[in-house]
Design a protein around this motif. Structure first.
Motif, PDB file in Angstrom:
ATOM      1  N   THR A 199      25.757 146.742 -88.734  1.00 22.52           N
ATOM      2  CA  THR A 199      25.111 145.998 -89.812  1.00 22.52           C
ATOM      3  C   THR A 199      25.499 146.621 -91.147  1.00 22.52           C
ATOM      4  OG1 THR A 199      23.141 147.379 -89.572  1.00 22.52           O
ATOM      5  CG2 THR A 199      23.179 145.299 -88.363  1.00 22.52           C
ATOM      6  N   LYS A 200      25.130 145.947 -92.229  1.00 22.13           N
ATOM      7  CA  LYS A 200      25.481 146.434 -93.563  1.00 22.13           C
ATOM      8  C   LYS A 200      24.765 147.744 -93.844  1.00 22.13           C
ATOM      9  CE  LYS A 200      25.795 145.017 -98.380  1.00 22.13           C
ATOM     10  NZ  LYS A 200      25.606 143.926 -99.358  1.00 22.13           N
ATOM     11  N   PRO A 201      25.506 148.771 -94.237  1.00 23.89           N
ATOM     12  CA  PRO A 201      24.876 150.079 -94.474  1.00 23.89           C
ATOM     13  C   PRO A 201      24.147 150.114 -95.813  1.00 23.89           C
ATOM     14  CG  PRO A 201      27.209 150.229 -94.900  1.00 23.89           C
ATOM     15  CD  PRO A 201      26.966 148.827 -94.398  1.00 23.89           C
ATOM     16  N   VAL A 202      23.251 151.075 -95.917  1.00 19.76           N
ATOM     17  CA  VAL A 202      22.496 151.319 -97.138  1.00 19.76           C
ATOM     18  C   VAL A 202      22.681 152.791 -97.513  1.00 19.76           C
ATOM     19  CG1 VAL A 202      20.229 151.336 -98.235  1.00 19.76           C
ATOM     20  CG2 VAL A 202      20.820 149.533 -96.596  1.00 19.76           C
ATOM     21  N   VAL A 203      22.945 153.053 -98.794  1.00 19.81           N
ATOM     22  CA  VAL A 203      23.183 154.411 -99.272  1.00 19.81           C
ATOM     23  C   VAL A 203      21.952 154.892-100.021  1.00 19.81           C
ATOM     24  CG1 VAL A 203      24.614 155.885-100.735  1.00 19.81           C
ATOM     25  CG2 VAL A 203      25.666 154.045 -99.413  1.00 19.81           C
ATOM     26  N   GLN A 204      21.481 156.065 -99.652  1.00 20.93           N
ATOM     27  CA  GLN A 204      20.387 156.729-100.354  1.00 20.93           C
ATOM     28  C   GLN A 204      20.938 157.967-101.051  1.00 20.93           C
ATOM     29  OE1 GLN A 204      17.302 157.562 -97.524  1.00 20.93           O
ATOM     30  NE2 GLN A 204      16.659 155.417 -97.355  1.00 20.93           N
ATOM     31  N   ILE A 205      20.427 158.211-102.267  1.00 15.68           N
ATOM     32  CA  ILE A 205      20.917 159.322-103.074  1.00 15.68           C
ATOM     33  C   ILE A 205      19.755 160.228-103.453  1.00 15.68           C
ATOM     34  CG2 ILE A 205      20.726 157.960-105.207  1.00 15.68           C
ATOM     35  CD1 ILE A 205      23.237 159.425-106.184  1.00 15.68           C
ATOM     36  N   GLN A 206      20.013 161.514-103.349  1.00 18.70           N
ATOM     37  CA  GLN A 206      19.013 162.526-103.707  1.00 18.70           C
ATOM     38  C   GLN A 206      19.650 163.586-104.599  1.00 18.70           C
ATOM     39  OE1 GLN A 206      15.795 162.494-103.100  1.00 18.70           O
ATOM     40  NE2 GLN A 206      15.866 160.608-101.862  1.00 18.70           N
ATOM     41  N   PRO A 207      18.982 163.972-105.688  1.00 16.51           N
ATOM     42  CA  PRO A 207      17.739 163.398-106.221  1.00 16.51           C
ATOM     43  C   PRO A 207      17.991 162.053-106.897  1.00 16.51           C
ATOM     44  CG  PRO A 207      18.539 165.097-107.687  1.00 16.51           C
ATOM     45  CD  PRO A 207      19.463 165.093-106.517  1.00 16.51           C
ATOM     46  N   SER A 208      17.076 161.140-106.761  1.00 12.18           N
ATOM     47  CA  SER A 208      17.244 159.797-107.314  1.00 12.18           C
ATOM     48  C   SER A 208      17.199 159.795-108.837  1.00 12.18           C
ATOM     49  CB  SER A 208      16.156 158.880-106.754  1.00 12.18           C
ATOM     50  OG  SER A 208      14.865 159.387-107.080  1.00 12.18           O
ATOM     51  N   GLY A 233      22.866 170.967-111.222  1.00 17.56           N
ATOM     52  CA  GLY A 233      22.257 170.298-110.083  1.00 17.56           C
ATOM     53  C   GLY A 233      23.252 169.925-109.007  1.00 17.56           C
ATOM     54  N   ASN A 234      22.715 169.632-107.803  1.00 14.81           N
ATOM     55  CA  ASN A 234      23.481 169.151-106.660  1.00 14.81           C
ATOM     56  C   ASN A 234      23.062 167.726-106.334  1.00 14.81           C
ATOM     57  OD1 ASN A 234      24.503 171.762-106.562  1.00 14.81           O
ATOM     58  ND2 ASN A 234      22.978 172.428-105.042  1.00 14.81           N
ATOM     59  N   MET A 235      23.865 167.048-105.503  1.00  9.89           N
ATOM     60  CA  MET A 235      23.576 165.664-105.159  1.00  9.89           C
ATOM     61  C   MET A 235      23.999 165.400-103.722  1.00  9.89           C
ATOM     62  SD  MET A 235      24.506 162.332-107.427  1.00  9.89           S
ATOM     63  CE  MET A 235      23.462 163.014-108.724  1.00  9.89           C
ATOM     64  N   THR A 236      23.199 164.589-103.011  1.00 12.93           N
ATOM     65  CA  THR A 236      23.472 164.230-101.619  1.00 12.93           C
ATOM     66  C   THR A 236      23.386 162.723-101.462  1.00 12.93           C
ATOM     67  OG1 THR A 236      22.546 166.317-100.837  1.00 12.93           O
ATOM     68  CG2 THR A 236      22.768 164.536 -99.230  1.00 12.93           C
ATOM     69  N   LEU A 237      24.428 162.126-100.863  1.00 15.17           N
ATOM     70  CA  LEU A 237      24.469 160.697-100.587  1.00 15.17           C
ATOM     71  C   LEU A 237      24.459 160.515 -99.077  1.00 15.17           C
ATOM     72  CD1 LEU A 237      25.951 161.105-103.458  1.00 15.17           C
ATOM     73  CD2 LEU A 237      26.791 158.790-103.075  1.00 15.17           C
ATOM     74  N   THR A 238      23.537 159.692 -98.573  1.00 17.35           N
ATOM     75  CA  THR A 238      23.390 159.473 -97.139  1.00 17.35           C
ATOM     76  C   THR A 238      23.598 157.997 -96.839  1.00 17.35           C
ATOM     77  OG1 THR A 238      21.795 161.282 -97.011  1.00 17.35           O
ATOM     78  CG2 THR A 238      21.880 159.758 -95.150  1.00 17.35           C
ATOM     79  N   CYS A 239      24.392 157.718 -95.783  1.00 14.56           N
ATOM     80  CA  CYS A 239      24.700 156.347 -95.368  1.00 14.56           C
ATOM     81  C   CYS A 239      23.883 156.021 -94.122  1.00 14.56           C
ATOM     82  CB  CYS A 239      26.195 156.204 -95.097  1.00 14.56           C
ATOM     83  SG  CYS A 239      26.731 154.512 -94.788  1.00 14.56           S
ATOM     84  N   LEU A 240      23.101 154.939 -94.187  1.00 11.86           N
ATOM     85  CA  LEU A 240      22.226 154.537 -93.084  1.00 11.86           C
ATOM     86  C   LEU A 240      22.662 153.183 -92.540  1.00 11.86           C
ATOM     87  CD1 LEU A 240      18.786 155.489 -94.678  1.00 11.86           C
ATOM     88  CD2 LEU A 240      20.229 156.879 -93.172  1.00 11.86           C
ATOM     89  N   VAL A 241      22.746 153.104 -91.188  1.00 14.88           N
ATOM     90  CA  VAL A 241      23.118 151.863 -90.510  1.00 14.88           C
ATOM     91  C   VAL A 241      22.075 151.594 -89.431  1.00 14.88           C
ATOM     92  CG1 VAL A 241      24.890 150.658 -89.176  1.00 14.88           C
ATOM     93  CG2 VAL A 241      25.554 152.298 -90.933  1.00 14.88           C
ATOM     94  N   GLU A 242      21.504 150.404 -89.423  1.00 17.01           N
ATOM     95  CA  GLU A 242      20.456 150.086 -88.457  1.00 17.01           C
ATOM     96  C   GLU A 242      21.018 149.810 -87.072  1.00 17.01           C
ATOM     97  OE1 GLU A 242      18.049 146.929 -89.869  1.00 17.01           O
ATOM     98  OE2 GLU A 242      17.182 148.086 -91.526  1.00 17.01           O
ATOM     99  N   GLU A 243      22.114 149.080 -86.976  1.00 18.04           N
ATOM    100  CA  GLU A 243      22.670 148.707 -85.676  1.00 18.04           C
ATOM    101  C   GLU A 243      24.169 148.950 -85.665  1.00 18.04           C
ATOM    102  OE1 GLU A 243      21.701 144.698 -84.744  1.00 18.04           O
ATOM    103  OE2 GLU A 243      19.532 144.969 -84.939  1.00 18.04           O
ATOM    104  N   TYR A 249      30.353 154.557-105.939  1.00 14.83           N
ATOM    105  CA  TYR A 249      30.440 155.030-104.559  1.00 14.83           C
ATOM    106  C   TYR A 249      29.998 153.929-103.599  1.00 14.83           C
ATOM    107  CZ  TYR A 249      31.077 159.844-106.201  1.00 14.83           C
ATOM    108  OH  TYR A 249      31.558 160.989-106.789  1.00 14.83           O
ATOM    109  N   THR A 250      30.696 153.844-102.471  1.00 10.79           N
ATOM    110  CA  THR A 250      30.307 152.947-101.388  1.00 10.79           C
ATOM    111  C   THR A 250      30.518 153.653-100.061  1.00 10.79           C
ATOM    112  OG1 THR A 250      32.532 151.967-101.322  1.00 10.79           O
ATOM    113  CG2 THR A 250      30.851 150.828-102.646  1.00 10.79           C
ATOM    114  N   CYS A 251      29.791 153.191 -99.043  1.00 13.03           N
ATOM    115  CA  CYS A 251      29.929 153.718 -97.682  1.00 13.03           C
ATOM    116  C   CYS A 251      30.505 152.614 -96.806  1.00 13.03           C
ATOM    117  CB  CYS A 251      28.580 154.180 -97.157  1.00 13.03           C
ATOM    118  SG  CYS A 251      28.623 154.733 -95.428  1.00 13.03           S
ATOM    119  N   LEU A 252      31.629 152.899 -96.181  1.00 17.83           N
ATOM    120  CA  LEU A 252      32.291 151.947 -95.288  1.00 17.83           C
ATOM    121  C   LEU A 252      32.045 152.381 -93.846  1.00 17.83           C
ATOM    122  CD1 LEU A 252      34.227 149.517 -94.929  1.00 17.83           C
ATOM    123  CD2 LEU A 252      36.112 151.173 -94.969  1.00 17.83           C
ATOM    124  N   VAL A 253      31.418 151.494 -93.046  1.00 15.51           N
ATOM    125  CA  VAL A 253      31.151 151.776 -91.628  1.00 15.51           C
ATOM    126  C   VAL A 253      31.915 150.770 -90.787  1.00 15.51           C
ATOM    127  CG1 VAL A 253      28.907 152.817 -92.067  1.00 15.51           C
ATOM    128  CG2 VAL A 253      29.047 150.365 -91.691  1.00 15.51           C
TER     129      VAL A 253
END
Length: 463
Positions: free
Chosen positions: A148-157, A165-175, A218-222
């Motif tokens: 499914t279409k992924p969603v990217v979360q970024i911390q700190p928002s 500072g540092n930054m973390t990008l996480t890619c989430l896929v439901e299925e 930035y984009t996440c390709l799954v």
């Protein structure tokens, strides 16, 4: 010794069996039986049908054609799925509703496809004629769920400060199964660097510390063997600057950090620098070893009347209240008589035009004077007056007869010819008689010529 003899006999038997198999395959190849498949690996989607195409051909008479499908998983024995002889299909009762074949076509249809159907499928074709020919192929089948279409979360928002500072990008896929992750920045893959790293599965991107160069889309390709999806664009918030502070103006001449302003001229200075969030600006004037703030904001208007004739120093200060950094730009304003120089240059630029205009006026006036002179010259006036006198005045002129003293005949004479109606010159009835020294054509001579010939006429005239 008995055991050695047994092992030797067993090896020879196996060798003979392998040779027979090799000869059988060689004979099948020579006789033209060949089984082909478009791909050795086929990817299927769970819940959908999967078709495994198979082609075979031979060049020998055949009375029977047998097709067999087997299924095997790693570390297990192959299972019989279904088979056929000519056009008669014999399925395994356990799978009779799952697998379909339409002989003499050897292709297999699997419907519906499940995760348990993943493995190797073996198709074997036997041809019965003068002998028996056999050939087989193996197809690997994988089963996956689409991603499914992924969603990217970024911390700190809220963002991070450059070099702090540092930054973390996480890619989430439901299925999705067997998901592979790839990070893109401005449509290009992100590489590992001194400040960039990835998690084990590549679904997390770490940037430590962040810099201005990390700003981008930035984009996440799954993707997996049966599908591919890309997330929406996300731009991390990075606070930086100020960089590249500079002062410019709408007027005046700038040489390095010195601005030349014309006397009586107002000039607008503006200060700019690359920064996020935007900087706050303040303007400082330095006079007589003292400094004081004269204005806040990116613009400063300076009027030359309010500035001393001597050079004046100014400073533009830029401050980023998030990064805590500041920068300064120093410049000097000099008041000069640039206006007079411009006027002189303007006069010089106009001098050729003025010269051309003067010459043109002189020529026009000269032509007008020449025209008037030709129109009103004196001889025409005299001629017009003479033509206006009556003819009787010319008839009263005396002749050269009867004078004893020729000196009394000297004087100014006028010789006038009057044209008649026909345009022929007509002489007056009383005229001066022509002498030997003066011919009839001399009557048309000028006054000077008449005076010159009179003495000769007087000497030749009898008493």
């Amino acid at each position: 010794m008995g055991q050695d003899a047994f092992m030797e006999s067993f090896r020879s038997t196996v060798g003979i069996f392998q040779c027979k198999i090799y000869l059988l395959l060689l004979a099948g190849a020579c006789l033209g039986l060949k089984v082909t498949v478009p791909s050795r690996t086929v990817h299927g989607i769970r819940g959908q049908a999967l078709y495994l195409p198979v082609h075979y051909g031979f060049h020998t008479p055949a009375s029977d054609i047998q097709i067999i499908w087997l299924f095997e998983r790693p570390h297990t024995m192959p299972k019989y799925l279904l088979g056929s002889v000519n056009e008669s299909v014999v399925p395994d009762l356990e799978y009779q509703h799952k697998f379909t074949m339409m002989p003499p076509n050897a292709s297999l249809l699997i419907n519906p496809l499940q995760f348990t159907d993943e493995g190797n499928y073996i198709v074997k074709v036997n041809i019965q004629g003068n002998g028996t020919l056999s050939a087989s192929q193996k197809i690997q089948v994988t089963v996956d769920d689409p991603v499914t279409k992924p969603v990217v979360q970024i911390q700190p928002s809220s963002g991070a400060v450059e070099y702090v500072g540092n930054m973390t990008l996480t890619c989430l896929v439901e299925e999705g199964t067997r998901v592979a992750y790839q990070w893109l920045k401005n449509k290009r893959p992100v590489r590992t660097s001194s400040t960039t790293s990835f998690s084990l599965q590549n679904n997390t991107l770490h940037i430590a510390p962040v810099t201005k160069e990390d700003i981008g889309n930035y984009t996440c390709l799954v993707k997996n063997p049966v599908s591919e999806m890309e997330s929406d664009i996300i731009m991390p918030t990075i606070y930086y600057g100020p960089y590249g502070l500079q002062v410019n103006s709408d007027k005046g001449l700038k040489v390095g950090e010195v601005f030349t302003v014309d006397t009586g001229e107002a000039i607008l200075f503006y200060c700019s620098a690359d920064s996020y969030p935007p900087n706050t600006y303040s303007w400082i004037r330095r006079t007589d070893n003292t400094t004081y703030v004269i204005k806040h904001g990116p613009h400063l208007e300076v009027t030359s009347e309010k500035v001393a004739q001597k050079p004046t120093d100014y400073v533009c200060c830029a401050y980023n209240n998030v990064t805590g950094r500041r920068d300064e730009a120093h410049f000097t304003v000099i008041i000069t008589s640039v206006g007079l120089e411009k006027l002189a240059q303007k006069g010089k630029s106009l001098s050729p035009l003025a010269s051309i205009t003067g010459i043109s006026l002189f020529l026009i006036i000269s032509m007008c004077l020449l025209f008037l002179w030709k129109k009103y010259q004196p001889y025409k006036v005299i001629k017009q007056k003479l033509e206006g006198r009556p003819e009787t005045e010319y008839r009263k002129a005396q002749t050269f007869s009867g004078h004893e003293d020729a000196l009394e005949d000297f004087g100014i004479y006028e010789f006038v010819a009057f044209p008649d109606a026909a345009g022929v010159l007509r002489m007056p009835s009383r005229s001066v008689p022509a002498s030997d020294g003066v011919s009839g054509q001399d009557l048309n001579s000028t006054i000077y010529e008449v005076i010159q010939h009179i003495p000769a006429q007087q000497h030749d005239c009898p008493e």
